[in-house]
Scaffold this motif. Structure first.
Motif, PDB file in Angstrom:
ATOM      1  N   PHE A   8      31.277 -48.419 -25.138  1.00  0.00           N
ATOM      2  CA  PHE A   8      31.791 -47.084 -24.868  1.00  0.00           C
ATOM      3  C   PHE A   8      32.343 -46.466 -26.148  1.00  0.00           C
ATOM      4  CE2 PHE A   8      32.170 -49.089 -20.669  1.00  0.00           C
ATOM      5  CZ  PHE A   8      31.477 -48.154 -19.907  1.00  0.00           C
ATOM      6  N   GLY A   9      31.884 -45.254 -26.449  1.00  0.00           N
ATOM      7  CA  GLY A   9      32.442 -44.513 -27.567  1.00  0.00           C
ATOM      8  C   GLY A   9      33.875 -44.113 -27.272  1.00  0.00           C
ATOM      9  N   GLY A  10      34.676 -44.049 -28.317  1.00  0.00           N
ATOM     10  CA  GLY A  10      36.081 -43.720 -28.128  1.00  0.00           C
ATOM     11  C   GLY A  10      36.311 -42.361 -27.499  1.00  0.00           C
ATOM     12  N   GLU A  11      35.353 -41.439 -27.675  1.00  0.00           N
ATOM     13  CA  GLU A  11      35.522 -40.110 -27.085  1.00  0.00           C
ATOM     14  C   GLU A  11      35.547 -40.141 -25.566  1.00  0.00           C
ATOM     15  OE1 GLU A  11      31.006 -40.512 -27.718  1.00  0.00           O
ATOM     16  OE2 GLU A  11      32.862 -41.228 -28.621  1.00  0.00           O
ATOM     17  N   LEU A  12      35.048 -41.239 -24.973  1.00  0.00           N
ATOM     18  CA  LEU A  12      35.060 -41.376 -23.511  1.00  0.00           C
ATOM     19  C   LEU A  12      36.378 -41.940 -22.993  1.00  0.00           C
ATOM     20  CD1 LEU A  12      31.491 -42.869 -22.972  1.00  0.00           C
ATOM     21  CD2 LEU A  12      32.198 -40.476 -22.751  1.00  0.00           C
ATOM     22  N   LEU A  13      37.237 -42.384 -23.892  1.00  0.00           N
ATOM     23  CA  LEU A  13      38.452 -43.086 -23.485  1.00  0.00           C
ATOM     24  C   LEU A  13      39.725 -42.367 -23.892  1.00  0.00           C
ATOM     25  CD1 LEU A  13      37.340 -46.629 -24.735  1.00  0.00           C
ATOM     26  CD2 LEU A  13      36.883 -45.596 -22.495  1.00  0.00           C
ATOM     27  N   ALA A 191      27.019 -46.098 -24.391  1.00  0.00           N
ATOM     28  CA  ALA A 191      27.440 -44.873 -23.702  1.00  0.00           C
ATOM     29  C   ALA A 191      28.291 -44.030 -24.632  1.00  0.00           C
ATOM     30  CB  ALA A 191      28.235 -45.228 -22.443  1.00  0.00           C
ATOM     31  N   GLY A 192      27.848 -42.808 -24.848  1.00  0.00           N
ATOM     32  CA  GLY A 192      28.577 -41.869 -25.691  1.00  0.00           C
ATOM     33  C   GLY A 192      28.660 -40.517 -25.023  1.00  0.00           C
ATOM     34  N   SER A 193      28.628 -39.466 -25.823  1.00  0.00           N
ATOM     35  CA  SER A 193      28.768 -38.118 -25.268  1.00  0.00           C
ATOM     36  C   SER A 193      27.514 -37.280 -25.489  1.00  0.00           C
ATOM     37  CB  SER A 193      29.985 -37.417 -25.890  1.00  0.00           C
ATOM     38  OG  SER A 193      29.898 -37.415 -27.294  1.00  0.00           O
ATOM     39  N   THR A 194      26.374 -37.939 -25.692  1.00  0.00           N
ATOM     40  CA  THR A 194      25.097 -37.237 -25.763  1.00  0.00           C
ATOM     41  C   THR A 194      24.119 -37.890 -24.794  1.00  0.00           C
ATOM     42  OG1 THR A 194      24.315 -38.632 -27.586  1.00  0.00           O
ATOM     43  CG2 THR A 194      25.390 -36.574 -28.178  1.00  0.00           C
ATOM     44  N   ALA A 195      23.153 -37.107 -24.352  1.00  0.00           N
ATOM     45  CA  ALA A 195      22.160 -37.600 -23.389  1.00  0.00           C
ATOM     46  C   ALA A 195      21.050 -38.332 -24.132  1.00  0.00           C
ATOM     47  CB  ALA A 195      21.605 -36.440 -22.569  1.00  0.00           C
ATOM     48  N   GLY A 196      21.349 -39.541 -24.603  1.00  0.00           N
ATOM     49  CA  GLY A 196      20.367 -40.331 -25.311  1.00  0.00           C
ATOM     50  C   GLY A 196      20.192 -39.877 -26.745  1.00  0.00           C
ATOM     51  N   LEU A 237      17.713 -56.002 -30.208  1.00  0.00           N
ATOM     52  CA  LEU A 237      16.344 -56.407 -29.887  1.00  0.00           C
ATOM     53  C   LEU A 237      15.934 -57.635 -30.688  1.00  0.00           C
ATOM     54  CD1 LEU A 237      14.564 -52.921 -29.724  1.00  0.00           C
ATOM     55  CD2 LEU A 237      15.290 -54.336 -27.796  1.00  0.00           C
ATOM     56  N   ALA A 238      16.320 -57.662 -31.964  1.00  0.00           N
ATOM     57  CA  ALA A 238      15.991 -58.812 -32.811  1.00  0.00           C
ATOM     58  C   ALA A 238      16.662 -60.082 -32.296  1.00  0.00           C
ATOM     59  CB  ALA A 238      16.417 -58.541 -34.255  1.00  0.00           C
ATOM     60  N   GLY A 239      17.807 -59.917 -31.604  1.00  0.00           N
ATOM     61  CA  GLY A 239      18.519 -61.058 -31.058  1.00  0.00           C
ATOM     62  C   GLY A 239      18.007 -61.517 -29.707  1.00  0.00           C
ATOM     63  N   GLY A 240      17.005 -60.825 -29.166  1.00  0.00           N
ATOM     64  CA  GLY A 240      16.412 -61.258 -27.908  1.00  0.00           C
ATOM     65  C   GLY A 240      16.799 -60.449 -26.692  1.00  0.00           C
ATOM     66  N   VAL A 241      17.567 -59.364 -26.879  1.00  0.00           N
ATOM     67  CA  VAL A 241      17.910 -58.504 -25.743  1.00  0.00           C
ATOM     68  C   VAL A 241      16.654 -57.785 -25.271  1.00  0.00           C
ATOM     69  CG1 VAL A 241      19.333 -56.538 -25.017  1.00  0.00           C
ATOM     70  CG2 VAL A 241      20.253 -58.220 -26.629  1.00  0.00           C
ATOM     71  N   ASP A 242      16.482 -57.691 -23.958  1.00  0.00           N
ATOM     72  CA  ASP A 242      15.268 -57.093 -23.413  1.00  0.00           C
ATOM     73  C   ASP A 242      15.105 -55.633 -23.836  1.00  0.00           C
ATOM     74  OD1 ASP A 242      14.521 -59.423 -22.192  1.00  0.00           O
ATOM     75  OD2 ASP A 242      15.276 -58.864 -20.212  1.00  0.00           O
ATOM     76  N   ASP A 243      16.165 -54.850 -23.662  1.00  0.00           N
ATOM     77  CA  ASP A 243      16.099 -53.449 -24.057  1.00  0.00           C
ATOM     78  C   ASP A 243      17.503 -52.888 -24.221  1.00  0.00           C
ATOM     79  OD1 ASP A 243      16.939 -53.172 -21.433  1.00  0.00           O
ATOM     80  OD2 ASP A 243      15.319 -51.845 -20.803  1.00  0.00           O
ATOM     81  N   VAL A 244      17.561 -51.712 -24.809  1.00  0.00           N
ATOM     82  CA  VAL A 244      18.814 -50.989 -24.999  1.00  0.00           C
ATOM     83  C   VAL A 244      18.647 -49.603 -24.396  1.00  0.00           C
ATOM     84  CG1 VAL A 244      20.538 -50.177 -26.651  1.00  0.00           C
ATOM     85  CG2 VAL A 244      19.184 -52.229 -27.173  1.00  0.00           C
ATOM     86  N   VAL A 245      19.669 -49.136 -23.697  1.00  0.00           N
ATOM     87  CA  VAL A 245      19.639 -47.789 -23.142  1.00  0.00           C
ATOM     88  C   VAL A 245      20.819 -47.010 -23.701  1.00  0.00           C
ATOM     89  CG1 VAL A 245      19.805 -46.384 -21.055  1.00  0.00           C
ATOM     90  CG2 VAL A 245      18.441 -48.477 -21.042  1.00  0.00           C
ATOM     91  N   ILE A 246      20.532 -45.865 -24.295  1.00  0.00           N
ATOM     92  CA  ILE A 246      21.562 -44.966 -24.829  1.00  0.00           C
ATOM     93  C   ILE A 246      21.728 -43.835 -23.826  1.00  0.00           C
ATOM     94  CG2 ILE A 246      22.231 -43.473 -26.741  1.00  0.00           C
ATOM     95  CD1 ILE A 246      20.454 -45.184 -28.552  1.00  0.00           C
ATOM     96  N   VAL A 247      22.939 -43.689 -23.300  1.00  0.00           N
ATOM     97  CA  VAL A 247      23.150 -42.813 -22.152  1.00  0.00           C
ATOM     98  C   VAL A 247      24.410 -41.987 -22.339  1.00  0.00           C
ATOM     99  CG1 VAL A 247      24.495 -44.558 -20.886  1.00  0.00           C
ATOM    100  CG2 VAL A 247      23.189 -42.836 -19.604  1.00  0.00           C
ATOM    101  N   ASP A 248      24.478 -40.873 -21.655  1.00  0.00           N
ATOM    102  CA  ASP A 248      25.678 -40.041 -21.656  1.00  0.00           C
ATOM    103  C   ASP A 248      26.707 -40.685 -20.725  1.00  0.00           C
ATOM    104  OD1 ASP A 248      27.644 -38.085 -21.439  1.00  0.00           O
ATOM    105  OD2 ASP A 248      26.220 -36.421 -21.385  1.00  0.00           O
ATOM    106  N   GLY A 249      27.764 -41.242 -21.303  1.00  0.00           N
ATOM    107  CA  GLY A 249      28.764 -41.943 -20.509  1.00  0.00           C
ATOM    108  C   GLY A 249      29.622 -41.032 -19.665  1.00  0.00           C
ATOM    109  N   ARG A 250      29.538 -39.731 -19.857  1.00  0.00           N
ATOM    110  CA  ARG A 250      30.283 -38.795 -19.016  1.00  0.00           C
ATOM    111  C   ARG A 250      29.630 -38.641 -17.650  1.00  0.00           C
ATOM    112  NH1 ARG A 250      29.944 -33.968 -23.226  1.00  0.00           N
ATOM    113  NH2 ARG A 250      27.792 -34.698 -23.013  1.00  0.00           N
ATOM    114  N   ASP A 251      28.373 -39.073 -17.529  1.00  0.00           N
ATOM    115  CA  ASP A 251      27.608 -38.972 -16.282  1.00  0.00           C
ATOM    116  C   ASP A 251      27.688 -40.320 -15.570  1.00  0.00           C
ATOM    117  OD1 ASP A 251      25.644 -38.894 -14.297  1.00  0.00           O
ATOM    118  OD2 ASP A 251      24.252 -37.723 -15.517  1.00  0.00           O
TER     119      ASP A 251
END
Length: 278
Positions: A8-13, A191-196, A237-251
């Motif tokens: 979580f980005g600090g702007e959400l907290l 999760a930040g304050s932009t939609a991806g 991803l290099a560490g083996g995580v399946d995927d990453v999702v960048i999302v608007d944490g305000r939603d």
């Protein structure tokens, strides 16, 4: 145990209403009481750090979303992240029924780090970042694994520690990518304050891979804090995580969907190679 890592980005907290929305979403993702989904949370606190620096009369210096950190800046970073933001976030989560435990990367060595080398900017400059750390491969995950096994939710402030016990400022996205990779998380949600991730026209890019990330960065479309997020995606991803999702944490709906394994329409999914994975 395969956790979900939420950053979580600090702007959400920083204000009560946004914090309440994040806490409500996390409580639903984890389940009330003992988490149904193993979670590790990483958070930043950039705007509150900026405000504290201004109050103290310390100049804010950044390059491509990374904070240049001298001794005076580090003292404020630690006091804000570990002393204010983390404690406030954990208290709110506990009140909502989530069994959160506040940590920094110094706890148990989970954020063992090395001093970052000079940062090479997109235009080729080398910039000394000062007391900035990069997580080390031998960072110890046992504390986080123990907490997850016992159904607690670790909430990690992005403070690292080197082998000599010196605290370091670690970018929150970098810390999240590192922990996700080391814990072999099933997904990292940023999760930040932009939609991806946005293209040059301001529209959300639905799918990215490391090759496309390179083009966004070198072409200047991704700037400032988004560059750090995209580099964290590559690391995870290099560490083996399946995927990453960048999302608007305000939603809240989008956040819950991303945590459940879906990809909201207003989010960006980052995978190893576009066209080879569903």
């Amino acid at each position: 145990m395969t956790p979900l890592v939420l950053k979580f980005g600090g702007e959400l907290l920083e204000d009560r209403s946004r914090l309440a929305a994040v806490v409500s979403a996390v409580a639903q993702i984890a389940g009330t009481g003992a988490p149904l989904v193993p979670l590790v949370i990483v958070h930043g606190g950039g705007k509150e750090i900026d405000a504290a620096l201004a109050t103290a009369g310390v100049e804010k210096r950044q390059v491509e979303g990374l904070r240049i950190t001298d001794e005076a800046t580090l003292e404020i970073v630690v006091s804000v992240l570990a002393g204010a933001v983390n404690t406030r976030f954990v208290a709110a989560l506990l009140t909502a029924g989530t069994q959160a435990v506040g940590l920094t990367g110094a706890d148990g060595g989970c954020g063992l780090s090395e001093v970052a080398p000079p940062h090479r900017t997109v235009d080729g400059r080398a910039v000394d970042l000062g007391r900035v750390g990069l997580p080390a491969p031998k960072a110890d995950m046992r504390l986080l694994q123990t907490l997850l096994h016992d159904r607690f939710v670790p909430v990690v402030a992005c403070i690292g520690v080197d082998s000599e016990g010196r605290l370091l400022n670690v970018n929150a996205d970098t810390m999240a990518g590192h922990l996700a990779g080391r814990l072999r998380a099933r997904r990292l949600v940023i999760a930040g304050s932009t939609a991806g991730v946005l293209d040059a026209a301001g529209k959300t890019i639905p799918l990215l891979d490391p090759a496309a990330i390179g083009q966004l960065v070198s072409g200047g479309t991704a700037t400032a804090g988004m560059v750090a997020k995209l580099r964290a995606c590559e690391q995870a991803l290099a560490g083996g995580v399946d995927d990453v999702v960048i999302v608007d944490g305000r939603d809240q709906d989008a956040l819950r969907a991303a945590a459940s394994g879906a990809v909201p329409g207003s989010a960006t999914r980052v995978i190893t190679t576009v066209g080879t994975r569903s």
